[in-house]
Design a protein around this motif. Sequence first.
Motif, PDB file in Angstrom:
ATOM      1  N   VAL A 216      40.460  -4.509  79.491  1.00  0.00           N
ATOM      2  CA  VAL A 216      40.013  -3.760  80.666  1.00  0.00           C
ATOM      3  C   VAL A 216      39.091  -2.618  80.253  1.00  0.00           C
ATOM      4  CG1 VAL A 216      40.754  -2.257  82.549  1.00  0.00           C
ATOM      5  CG2 VAL A 216      42.033  -4.348  82.032  1.00  0.00           C
ATOM      6  N   VAL A 217      37.945  -2.540  80.926  1.00  0.00           N
ATOM      7  CA  VAL A 217      37.035  -1.403  80.785  1.00  0.00           C
ATOM      8  C   VAL A 217      37.131  -0.610  82.086  1.00  0.00           C
ATOM      9  CG1 VAL A 217      34.698  -0.635  80.300  1.00  0.00           C
ATOM     10  CG2 VAL A 217      35.509  -2.814  79.358  1.00  0.00           C
ATOM     11  N   PRO A 218      37.611   0.622  82.047  1.00  0.00           N
ATOM     12  CA  PRO A 218      37.806   1.382  83.290  1.00  0.00           C
ATOM     13  C   PRO A 218      36.517   1.512  84.100  1.00  0.00           C
ATOM     14  CG  PRO A 218      38.928   2.457  81.474  1.00  0.00           C
ATOM     15  CD  PRO A 218      38.096   1.369  80.863  1.00  0.00           C
ATOM     16  N   ASP A 219      36.687   1.514  85.404  1.00  0.00           N
ATOM     17  CA  ASP A 219      35.565   1.615  86.334  1.00  0.00           C
ATOM     18  C   ASP A 219      34.722   2.858  86.031  1.00  0.00           C
ATOM     19  OD1 ASP A 219      33.940   1.168  88.570  1.00  0.00           O
ATOM     20  OD2 ASP A 219      35.267   2.316  89.875  1.00  0.00           O
ATOM     21  N   GLY A 220      33.400   2.673  85.951  1.00  0.00           N
ATOM     22  CA  GLY A 220      32.486   3.778  85.705  1.00  0.00           C
ATOM     23  C   GLY A 220      32.291   4.128  84.241  1.00  0.00           C
ATOM     24  N   THR A 221      32.997   3.440  83.331  1.00  0.00           N
ATOM     25  CA  THR A 221      32.857   3.717  81.899  1.00  0.00           C
ATOM     26  C   THR A 221      31.493   3.263  81.396  1.00  0.00           C
ATOM     27  OG1 THR A 221      35.229   3.477  81.530  1.00  0.00           O
ATOM     28  CG2 THR A 221      33.794   3.231  79.598  1.00  0.00           C
ATOM     29  N   SER A 222      30.783   4.143  80.689  1.00  0.00           N
ATOM     30  CA  SER A 222      29.502   3.792  80.059  1.00  0.00           C
ATOM     31  C   SER A 222      29.659   3.841  78.547  1.00  0.00           C
ATOM     32  CB  SER A 222      28.400   4.762  80.497  1.00  0.00           C
ATOM     33  OG  SER A 222      28.126   4.634  81.879  1.00  0.00           O
ATOM     34  N   TRP A 223      28.957   2.959  77.856  1.00  0.00           N
ATOM     35  CA  TRP A 223      28.975   2.971  76.396  1.00  0.00           C
ATOM     36  C   TRP A 223      27.627   2.493  75.867  1.00  0.00           C
ATOM     37  CZ3 TRP A 223      31.052  -0.797  79.370  1.00  0.00           C
ATOM     38  CH2 TRP A 223      30.831  -2.128  79.041  1.00  0.00           C
ATOM     39  N   GLN A 224      27.354   2.836  74.632  1.00  0.00           N
ATOM     40  CA  GLN A 224      26.095   2.472  73.987  1.00  0.00           C
ATOM     41  C   GLN A 224      26.303   1.209  73.159  1.00  0.00           C
ATOM     42  OE1 GLN A 224      23.178   4.216  74.592  1.00  0.00           O
ATOM     43  NE2 GLN A 224      24.528   5.272  76.075  1.00  0.00           N
ATOM     44  N   TRP A 225      25.319   0.331  73.268  1.00  0.00           N
ATOM     45  CA  TRP A 225      25.352  -0.910  72.492  1.00  0.00           C
ATOM     46  C   TRP A 225      23.915  -1.311  72.160  1.00  0.00           C
ATOM     47  CZ3 TRP A 225      23.338  -5.806  73.847  1.00  0.00           C
ATOM     48  CH2 TRP A 225      23.647  -6.852  72.966  1.00  0.00           C
ATOM     49  N   GLU A 226      23.566  -1.249  70.905  1.00  0.00           N
ATOM     50  CA  GLU A 226      22.279  -1.765  70.419  1.00  0.00           C
ATOM     51  C   GLU A 226      21.086  -1.242  71.230  1.00  0.00           C
ATOM     52  OE1 GLU A 226      21.770  -4.200  67.654  1.00  0.00           O
ATOM     53  OE2 GLU A 226      23.623  -3.067  67.298  1.00  0.00           O
ATOM     54  N   GLY A 227      21.100   0.027  71.556  1.00  0.00           N
ATOM     55  CA  GLY A 227      19.999   0.618  72.305  1.00  0.00           C
ATOM     56  C   GLY A 227      20.122   0.480  73.805  1.00  0.00           C
ATOM     57  N   PHE A 228      21.176  -0.146  74.297  1.00  0.00           N
ATOM     58  CA  PHE A 228      21.449  -0.276  75.732  1.00  0.00           C
ATOM     59  C   PHE A 228      22.504   0.747  76.142  1.00  0.00           C
ATOM     60  CE2 PHE A 228      19.834  -4.422  74.620  1.00  0.00           C
ATOM     61  CZ  PHE A 228      19.198  -4.898  75.758  1.00  0.00           C
ATOM     62  N   THR A 229      22.432   1.179  77.384  1.00  0.00           N
ATOM     63  CA  THR A 229      23.554   1.866  78.022  1.00  0.00           C
ATOM     64  C   THR A 229      24.181   0.868  78.991  1.00  0.00           C
ATOM     65  OG1 THR A 229      22.484   4.030  77.878  1.00  0.00           O
ATOM     66  CG2 THR A 229      24.273   3.794  79.473  1.00  0.00           C
ATOM     67  N   LEU A 230      25.440   0.539  78.758  1.00  0.00           N
ATOM     68  CA  LEU A 230      26.167  -0.416  79.592  1.00  0.00           C
ATOM     69  C   LEU A 230      27.220   0.341  80.396  1.00  0.00           C
ATOM     70  CD1 LEU A 230      26.685  -3.295  76.992  1.00  0.00           C
ATOM     71  CD2 LEU A 230      24.815  -3.000  78.631  1.00  0.00           C
ATOM     72  N   THR A 231      27.353  -0.026  81.677  1.00  0.00           N
ATOM     73  CA  THR A 231      28.311   0.639  82.568  1.00  0.00           C
ATOM     74  C   THR A 231      29.123  -0.403  83.316  1.00  0.00           C
ATOM     75  OG1 THR A 231      26.801   2.509  82.870  1.00  0.00           O
ATOM     76  CG2 THR A 231      28.596   2.288  84.459  1.00  0.00           C
TER      77      THR A 231
END
Length: 621
Positions: A385-400
């Motif tokens: 589970v990834v909590p709602d609204g969580t953002s993280w960085q991956w390989e130059g992307f911002t994923l939410t």
Amino acid sequence: MEKIFDDVLCLTGSVRCGVLISEDAAVLIDAPELPDGKSLLQVLAAYGVRRVERVFLTQHRRAHCGGLFSWPGERPAVCATAQEAKLLAAAGEHWARNGGKYHRYECLPDQFLPFENLMVDHILSDGEAVRWREFTITPIVFGAQSPGDCAYVVDCPSGRAVFCSALAMADGKIHELYSMHTAIANMMGYHSFLGGLPAWRRGMARVLAQQPQLLIPAYGEIEPHAAACLRTLDDRLLSYAEAYDRISAVRWYFPDEFRTGFELPLGIDRESWRCRRAAHPRWLCRIGETTSYLLRAPSGRAILIDAGDAAAIEAAAQMLHCGEITSLDACWITHAHDDHLNAMWLLTQRFDCPVLSSAAVAEVCRNPAAWFLPALPDCNVKLRVVPDGTSWQWEGFTLTAMNLPGQCIAHAGLLAEKDGLRVLLCGDSFAPTGLDDYCAYNRNLPGAGRGYRYCVELLERYGVHQLVNEHQTEPFAYSPDDLAFLKAGMDAREACLQELLPGDIGLGLDSQWLRCFPAEQTVTAGAVLRLSLQVTSHGEHTVRAAARLPWSDARPEVKLETAGHSSGSTEFSTSLCPADGWAHLDVQLPERLHGAFIIPFDCWLDGRYLGTFTHAFVTVV
């Protein structure tokens, strides 16, 4: 009992039942369920009825026929149309197989099918008058809420009345709309919300031609001005159909079929709105004609979006083998429909990567048998589970990660942002022509802060530039004007529903506002069985439910109260469940009891008896 004419009475249980009396005998229009274990024959005996010779059913759902299963002694002859007879004859086998819980794309049979087979003794033909003593009973077949549902025109010395089942209510209203979900020609029932409306209009025109004195609905008050009521209801249904059509994704997926089977029969003819198409960014591609997309970083690392098709998994494995990607870092699941999960087992064999989604989606994937929703997979999938609204960085992307209750109530979106471009991988939740709420049983909740209104708020809040629906080959873009158009369309829909439905509109759209959870469970003989009820709040209501235990005469009860309009997704335990209230019954099982059981619940809403509106499947081992 209500007196209609000198020789026609009405008895109300789960629905209104017509009682045509001649001397000490009667025939019934429908045989509703009664609470507290009462039988129809016991109640009728107080009015001088010693025997019931026939029962004419308007449709197959157990609210209309459930009283026949508690009949003392030999049942009366049952009369129904051929289509309804077919559903009734196989009702028990349907539940014994698995109740249609998995891979369900046709919305009939639905959760209101009787629990046992019921054989029909006399097949009725459309318009064929049946004579019983001084009465003439003529079925008018609609095929609106079911393949062979009908109304009955009853002529007797005192007058003419039409028993119209759940097809209309007094004052130009209708009890609910999810039962109007019948297949449009050349389309699956899954995509056919309001599909029964053209047939409804044809049937009602025939009822009007009969010039009845009274309209006798299954629900609500009796209507003394039948013609005015039906014309008002027709206008309201057409207005709502136009508002639904205006922002529906069905026009994108099935333009010809929808036009031929829905728009043209209803006289809907206008220039259709659609938004601008867009081009894929270089870092996003669809995998063939599957429901999977691949998010690729310049380094070669990748994230898979959904695993519904083995061809997508094999293609990703081949890309890894050929060096087109260097690793698969994760798989994001948008929702728990089988066409997005069917290849999950193959994914786990080919790749060692985490599988991610929102809490609501993870809840359904973890135990699909606990739910009664369309298109569920028949396998359990454990997600991170990834909590709602969580953002993280991956390989130059911002994923939410987003909770995105669009196409279905447990649905997630993944926002990918790179170089200032924000692309929402929205699963099945939007299309260039509007909203994917063409399946009422997916539970698209109306009102502020939930369902598609909440989804549109997210598009505005995050400034989404493009959307990607995995059944489509290209992204599309909603401008601010497009979003305003969608919101105005939802406003128009809800305004129509306020006129069309008799109470809180969510009750008329959501067939599972009250439900057993889990829908299915296995327990050990002699253990304590916990039966739980969930409620989604669509207004201020009091709900009462009593379990009918197959092995006992006890009727343990629970009571729930809803406090008004809510989001439909309240934190409970460790996961995000689409429920606002819970009530529990703990039942001690007998030591030697074993087998598979259906446990129906008698249900009341604000004191009005609903019949066995919900039920649980329990296997005791």
